[in-house]
Design an enzyme around this catalytic site. Structure first.
Site, PDB file in Angstrom:
ATOM      1  CB  ILE A   1      -0.915   0.029   1.247  1.00 34.82           C
ATOM      2  CG1 ILE A   1      -1.823  -1.199   1.285  1.00 34.82           C
ATOM      3  CG2 ILE A   1      -1.744   1.319   1.255  1.00 34.82           C
ATOM      4  CD1 ILE A   1      -2.642  -1.322   2.557  1.00 34.82           C
ATOM      5  N   PRO A   2       1.098   1.859  -1.140  1.00 31.14           N
ATOM      6  CG  PRO A   2       0.879   2.726  -3.290  1.00 31.14           C
ATOM      7  CD  PRO A   2       0.343   1.654  -2.370  1.00 31.14           C
ATOM      8  CB  CYS A   3       1.154   5.117   2.877  1.00 33.28           C
ATOM      9  SG  CYS A   3       2.515   4.300   3.720  1.00 33.28           S
ATOM     10  CG  HIS A   4       6.050   5.527  -0.895  1.00 31.81           C
ATOM     11  ND1 HIS A   4       5.587   4.226  -0.836  1.00 31.81           N
ATOM     12  CD2 HIS A   4       6.412   5.750  -2.183  1.00 31.81           C
ATOM     13  CE1 HIS A   4       5.677   3.694  -2.048  1.00 31.81           C
ATOM     14  NE2 HIS A   4       6.172   4.602  -2.880  1.00 31.81           N
ATOM     15  NE  ARG A   5       3.705   4.774  -5.717  1.00 27.66           N
ATOM     16  CZ  ARG A   5       3.376   3.598  -6.221  1.00 27.66           C
ATOM     17  NH1 ARG A   5       2.092   3.282  -6.381  1.00 27.66           N
ATOM     18  NH2 ARG A   5       4.308   2.738  -6.574  1.00 27.66           N
TER      19      ARG A   5
END
Length: 170
Positions: free
Chosen positions: A130-134
């Site tokens: 889950i690419p929460c860094h984006r």
């Protein structure tokens, strides 16, 4: 537990999917301690095929390859519906692109919930998958990461890795 170019990571599975991934840690013992503090081993099972699949995807991703993760089966456990909806929408943010917390709030149907989106991102149990860094601030600033100021370095590295990968492929 497995080693990546950014450090040691862990993956935990259940019979329903991947339950937890950790951010890279400097040492194997630190990664193990991190996962032990968050996961009760009696609740989960060792689904080797799921672990191998996730390790392969994460390794490709950390090598700068645009990878698709939406086919990987995730187990959100007992997370609340709002958080699950936020995480599912976050998974749709394309590789090397960012969106704001406000954008994500709008996408889950509550434009006033940007702070709640931030809290859901801070509780993300599956970083990278889950690419929460984006997800960044509306101002374009990077913001926090995983609820910790000291992890912003990893967020910056992941965003840089993705944008560098796209530039290298032009």
């Amino acid at each position: 537990m497995f080693e990546t170019v950014l450090g040691w990571m862990s993956i935990v599975t259940s019979n329903n999917g991947i339950v937890r991934t950790t951010l890279p840690a400097p040492s194997k013992s630190e990664a193990l301690e991190h996962i032990r503090s968050e996961v009760k081993s009696s609740q989960y099972s060792n689904q080797e095929s799921r672990i191998l699949e996730a390790k392969k995807i994460i390794a490709l991703y950390l090598a700068g390859k645009s990878t698709e993760t939406n086919f990987i089966c995730l187990d959100f456990g007992h997370a609340n519906t709002f958080s699950v909806n936020v995480w599912k929408m976050c998974r749709k943010i394309p590789f090397a692109e960012t969106r704001s917390y406000l954008w994500l709030a709008n996408m889950v149907g509550n434009r006033r919930a940007a702070r709640a989106v931030g809290q859901a991102m801070a509780r993300n149990p599956l970083p990278i998958l889950i690419p929460c860094h984006r997800v960044i601030l509306s101002s374009g600033k990077i913001g926090g990461f995983m609820g910790k100021v000291n992890r912003v370095d990893i967020k910056t590295k992941l965003i840089t890795l993705e944008s560098s990968s796209v530039l290298n492929n032009l």
